[in-house]
Motif scaffolding. Structure first.
Motif, PDB file in Angstrom:
ATOM      1  N   LEU A 161       0.829  -1.200   0.000  1.00  0.00           N
ATOM      2  CA  LEU A 161       0.000   0.000   0.000  1.00  0.00           C
ATOM      3  C   LEU A 161       0.869   1.258   0.000  1.00  0.00           C
ATOM      4  N   PHE A 162       1.950   1.229   0.753  1.00  0.00           N
ATOM      5  CA  PHE A 162       2.864   2.370   0.759  1.00  0.00           C
ATOM      6  C   PHE A 162       3.564   2.499  -0.595  1.00  0.00           C
ATOM      7  N   GLU A 163       3.955   1.384  -1.177  1.00  0.00           N
ATOM      8  CA  GLU A 163       4.628   1.428  -2.486  1.00  0.00           C
ATOM      9  C   GLU A 163       3.702   1.958  -3.579  1.00  0.00           C
ATOM     10  N   LEU A 164       2.421   1.644  -3.487  1.00  0.00           N
ATOM     11  CA  LEU A 164       1.462   2.163  -4.467  1.00  0.00           C
ATOM     12  C   LEU A 164       1.384   3.686  -4.421  1.00  0.00           C
ATOM     13  N   MET A 165       1.592   4.261  -3.247  1.00  0.00           N
ATOM     14  CA  MET A 165       1.568   5.718  -3.124  1.00  0.00           C
ATOM     15  C   MET A 165       2.846   6.344  -3.693  1.00  0.00           C
ATOM     16  N   ILE A 166       3.943   5.625  -3.578  1.00  0.00           N
ATOM     17  CA  ILE A 166       5.244   6.146  -4.023  1.00  0.00           C
ATOM     18  C   ILE A 166       5.446   5.936  -5.513  1.00  0.00           C
ATOM     19  N   HIS A 167       4.969   4.812  -6.019  1.00  0.00           N
ATOM     20  CA  HIS A 167       5.192   4.447  -7.426  1.00  0.00           C
ATOM     21  C   HIS A 167       3.866   4.239  -8.152  1.00  0.00           C
ATOM     22  N   PRO A 168       3.154   5.329  -8.446  1.00  0.00           N
ATOM     23  CA  PRO A 168       1.888   5.185  -9.184  1.00  0.00           C
ATOM     24  C   PRO A 168       2.171   4.827 -10.649  1.00  0.00           C
ATOM     25  N   ALA A 169       1.134   4.510 -11.374  1.00  0.00           N
ATOM     26  CA  ALA A 169       1.286   4.260 -12.813  1.00  0.00           C
ATOM     27  C   ALA A 169       1.823   5.530 -13.475  1.00  0.00           C
ATOM     28  N   GLU A 170       2.699   5.368 -14.440  1.00  0.00           N
ATOM     29  CA  GLU A 170       3.374   6.518 -15.058  1.00  0.00           C
ATOM     30  C   GLU A 170       2.432   7.515 -15.710  1.00  0.00           C
ATOM     31  N   GLU A 171       1.324   7.047 -16.245  1.00  0.00           N
ATOM     32  CA  GLU A 171       0.420   7.949 -16.959  1.00  0.00           C
ATOM     33  C   GLU A 171      -0.469   8.761 -16.014  1.00  0.00           C
TER      34      GLU A 171
END
Length: 192
Positions: free
Chosen positions: A87-97
């Motif tokens: 969940l934390f990684e999803l906040m840091i590394h969102p989809a590029e677009e």
């Protein structure tokens, strides 16, 4: 005879969502929306109502999209601790677009004090995320992989607060190393 719609509602709603996400509610004009959505102003009003109604629909779409993405990514994991880290990684590394930051957090900081409907949508989404965190914490404490020094609800609230703060920081900085350091420091709360 009434004309049939010449557009896919979900597609144009997604385009409106992206504009609101990038620019915020106040800075988004009706012209910005018409151009981004690729439809006539009349069609926009007939389908979605006024700007505020469109915004609320876009906010709801975003919340559903974010919740679905979280669930999809969590399902294959076998560890509660891994799930929380994800969940934390999803906040840091969102989809590029995607625009930086989070539409829900942006809305909370821009509109929550003056727009009760937007505030309630944000609160509902935040509550779902906090409930998910509480479930993961509880499971992790029961399996022994997460410290039991705090009750699950308290630890979940603390983790959620950190996630929201991380979402704000993600909008302000492109320094992913710094965001990862913040996440790692927060995840120490899970240690025994």
């Amino acid at each position: 005879m009434a004309r049939s719609k010449e557009f896919e509602i979900d597609t144009v709603l997604g385009r409106a969502m992206a504009v609101f996400w990038r620019q915020g509610y106040e800075k988004t004009s009706m012209q910005d929306l018409v151009i981004a959505m690729g439809i006539h102003k009349r069609s926009m009003y007939d389908t979605f109502g006024d700007k505020h109604s469109l915004f609320i629909q876009a906010l709801e779409r975003y919340a559903a999209m974010a919740a679905g993405r979280m669930q999809e990514r969590l399902e294959p994991l076998s560890s509660s601790r891994e799930g929380i880290r994800l969940l934390f990684e999803l906040m840091i590394h969102p989809a590029e677009e995607e625009p930086r930051g989070c539409l829900l957090v942006n809305t909370a900081t821009e509109l929550a004090l003056d727009d009760p409907l937007a505030a309630s949508r944000v609160e509902q989404s935040f509550a779902r995320t906090e409930q998910l965190l509480e479930l993961l914490v509880r499971q992790g404490q029961e399996s022994g992989e997460i410290a039991s020094s705090l009750p699950p609800a308290v630890l979940a609230a603390c983790l959620h607060n950190a996630l929201v703060g991380l979402r704000v920081m993600a909008r302000l900085t492109a320094d992913r190393d710094r965001l990862e350091q913040i996440a790692e420091a927060t995840l120490v709360l899970l240690d025994k």
